[in-house]
Every structure is written in C-alpha cells, then in structure tokens.
Design an enzyme around this catalytic site. Structure first.
Site, PDB file in Angstrom:
ATOM      1  N   GLY A 241       5.838  83.877  11.453  1.00 43.46           N
ATOM      2  CA  GLY A 241       4.971  84.534  10.479  1.00 43.46           C
ATOM      3  C   GLY A 241       3.845  83.642  10.007  1.00 43.46           C
ATOM      4  N   CYS A 242       3.637  83.614   8.702  1.00 46.20           N
ATOM      5  CA  CYS A 242       2.544  82.845   8.118  1.00 46.20           C
ATOM      6  C   CYS A 242       2.720  81.337   8.296  1.00 46.20           C
ATOM      7  CB  CYS A 242       2.410  83.171   6.632  1.00 46.20           C
ATOM      8  SG  CYS A 242       1.996  84.902   6.296  1.00 46.20           S
ATOM      9  N   ALA A 243       3.963  80.886   8.495  1.00 48.16           N
ATOM     10  CA  ALA A 243       4.198  79.455   8.694  1.00 48.16           C
ATOM     11  C   ALA A 243       3.728  78.975  10.056  1.00 48.16           C
ATOM     12  CB  ALA A 243       5.688  79.140   8.541  1.00 48.16           C
ATOM     13  N   ALA A 244       3.424  79.900  10.957  1.00 47.38           N
ATOM     14  CA  ALA A 244       3.109  79.524  12.330  1.00 47.38           C
ATOM     15  C   ALA A 244       1.810  78.735  12.449  1.00 47.38           C
ATOM     16  CB  ALA A 244       3.047  80.770  13.211  1.00 47.38           C
TER      17      ALA A 244
END
Length: 376
Positions: free
Chosen positions: A137-140
């Site tokens: 998700g956004c951590a990628a």
C-alpha cells in the site's frame, strides 16, 4: 554513495475540488445517518483538490472489476513512459544504465508486471531485474527506496529505477457506505511518480541506513477485501493514532545511526492525513513546518498512496535543495501497520553519465555463451 535523485511526478488532467467532493457526498448520501461526521472528516483532511484518471462521471460508475483493471493497465502504459524518461534525465542516465526496476502499485493488477512491458518497449536491457511490489500500500514508496538502497549497496555500480503508479479512483466502491469508506472517497488521488537511485554519483539524498517496523496485531487496520467487484478498501478508525507507536521506531532508527530524530534538517513523510503529520510533529518535537513538503502533496494532490514520498522529495528539490551534508529521514506508512524508513544526507555529487554498457560492469550478469556451430 547511494543517491536518490530528483523524482518526476505526473498527475492526471481531471480535477475534483474539496467543495465538489463535499457536494457529491451530500447529494449521493443524503440519508446517511453519519453524513455530518463524514463531511466533517473530509473537510478536515486539508485536501484542496485531487486528480483523477477518468472524469468524475465515469469514476462514480462501476462497470465491473475486469473493466476497471483494463483501464488501470491502459492508463499505466499511457502515462508511465513520460514520467520514467523525465526521472532518467534528472539522474543523467539512460534506460541502458538501469540494472533493476522496482514497480510499486496497489490500485490495479498485472501479470507479468508492467516492468516486463517497460523492458520490452522502453529500451531497458533484457537482464534488468524486476521487483514488483503490490501489497504494501502506501508504505511501498518507502519500501521501494529501501530495496533500491539495499541493491545498490550490494552492487555499487548499479542503478535502480523506481516507478509508483497509483490510480486510487479506480478502487471507488459505490456500495461501501461506512464512514471510513466515505472519508477515503474524499482523501485519495491519482498520480504516477518515478525516481532513480544511483549507486555512484548524483545529486539528491545520499542514503545511509534503512529499516522496517511492523506494529503488532494491526493487520486489519488498513486492508483490502478482494471481492467480485474488486478491491474494497478498509480503514479502521484507529489508523490516525498510529504515530504514537511509530514515532519511537523513527527515533530508534535515528539513534542507531547516532542521530536525533527530533533534530534533523528535512523530513519526507507519507502524508496519509493531516493528523499523521500533526502527531509526528508532537511526538518528535519538531515544528509543523518540518513537514511542509508532505503537507503540500496532501493539499494539492490528496493521498496518492506510494507516490507521496517521491512527490515530497520532488518538492524538496524544487525548493532549491539543501546545504551539503544536511541530514534527514524518509518514511512511508501502510498496511500491517508497516513503516519503511531510511536516513540520508543531501549531496551535490557528480552527475556525470554512467559508463556505457561496453565498459561498465553489469551487476551479477553473465552473458549467455553463443552456440558454436560446426559444419559437417
């Protein structure tokens, strides 16, 4: 010295403003018992506008998962190449100089990954490594930087291309009426971003140390429910409070490097929402202005998932960069709850073109022998 060079970022041409978002919520969900709460939460995001890959009339329709995914693939192939070319130019490199492509996206699915299509159509060598990341998700965005750092540390002559392609609007689900879903409908935007991490040379953030941290027992706080209609985004009400357990992880990473996380020169932080940045300002004891790059991304583009950290880095460049050796931290947060974090210093190193393929070592590559033919 492994260096994250200036990213390139592109947003689609269709725009929806905050007022238009609120008006849509009022008209489509007039009888919703929690509509006042949802409207208040959306208004408090600080998102002035977002960019969409399709006009809002088409975005609000749901033709089915297959057609949505076909749009994702077509738009990715149409929009990624120009952004990649700009990122390569920013780094002073050509496709032939790239040893690995890290492609991150959580808003569509392709197999083979878009990396295979890029290698076949954009001049990247056939031995280019492929690292698609789909489930962070956004951590990628932070994970992509960290995996590029790891690769270039192992192979100092290597260069890694990062591509983040997020069309969040294609995940809109008209039947999801929870407050978390309504908030997401007013928060997320679409964007494509790309950057090069050079193993040697380059101007930007010289990466020195990275780490990951997972907050235990939070798997269901941010998640996808995959159904016949596609990806249904699940957002728990506890998510805005995640900086309380994650701020210590940032302090620990900095401390192991001999730095104080509350006394750095720049902060590149995933802007999931304004409270994330407000809380981090509190827990790290730094001025709110420290997160101006992330806040600008949130205000102008909304939450563009894995592309946020790359856009925030671009804004640091556009402000004029920093003095040589200025210290900072980059962090992406996403499902898990997961944090991908790294430390680096600003450098204005040499940006001379990389050696050509006939003179430079191709990392880990052994040419296939040419068969010897014999004539009877």
């Amino acid at each position: 010295m492994v260096t994250l060079c200036k990213p390139a970022v592109s947003v689609p041409e269709y725009v929806i403003t905050m007022e238009e978002t609120l008006d849509l919520a009022r008209s489509r969900h007039a009888g919703h018992p929690q509509l006042p709460l949802a409207l208040r939460l959306i208004a408090n995001t600080g998102v002035n506008q977002r960019h969409l890959v399709r006009p809002i009339e088409e975005t609000l329709e749901h033709p089915g998962f297959q057609e949505r995914n076909e749009v994702y693939e077509a738009e990715a192939k149409a929009r990624v190449p120009a952004v990649v070319k700009e990122a390569l130019a920013n780094a002073g490199l050509a496709p032939a100089d790239i040893d690995m492509i890290v492609y991150v996206s959580c808003t569509g699915f392709m197999m083979p990954s878009l990396t295979a299509w890029m290698i076949n159509t954009m001049g990247f060598p056939s031995h280019t490594r492929q690292m698609p990341i789909a489930q962070l998700g956004c951590a990628a965005g932070g994970a992509a930087v960290n995996r590029a750092h790891d690769f270039c540390t192992a192979y100092p002559d290597a260069n890694v291309l990062i591509v983040a392609c997020e069309f969040c609007s294609l995940c809109y689900q008209p039947t999801d009426l929870g407050v978390g879903s309504l908030l997401s409908n007013g928060l997320f935007g679409d964007a494509v971003a790309s950057a090069v991490v050079r193993g040697r040379g380059g101007t930007g953030i010289a990466l020195e140390r990275n780490d990951s941290h997972l907050v235990p027992d939070t798997e269901d706080w941010i998640a996808y429910s995959v159904r016949a209609t596609g990806f249904h985004f699940l957002l728990d009400k506890r998510v805005p409070g995640t900086m309380e357990p994650l701020a210590p992880a940032l302090r620990t990473l900095a401390g192991r490097h001999g730095w104080d996380a509350g006394d750095l020169d720049f902060y590149i932080i995933h802007a999931g929402g304004p409270r994330i940045l407000d809380d981090l300002s509190h827990y790290l004891e730094v001025p709110p202005e420290s997160f101006r790059f992330s806040r600008s991304t949130l205000t102008e583009y909304g939450n563009i998932a894995s592309a946020v950290v790359l856009d925030a880095v671009r804004r640091l460049f556009d402000e004029g960069g920093l003095r040589e050796g200025a210290r900072g931290i980059l962090a992406g947060f996403g499902p898990g709850i997961t944090a991908e974090m790294c430390l680096g210093r600003w450098t204005t190193g040499d940006t001379a073109p990389a050696p050509s393929l006939d003179t430079r070592r191709i990392v880990g590559y052994t040419p296939h022998p040419t068969p010897v033919r014999t004539v009877a």
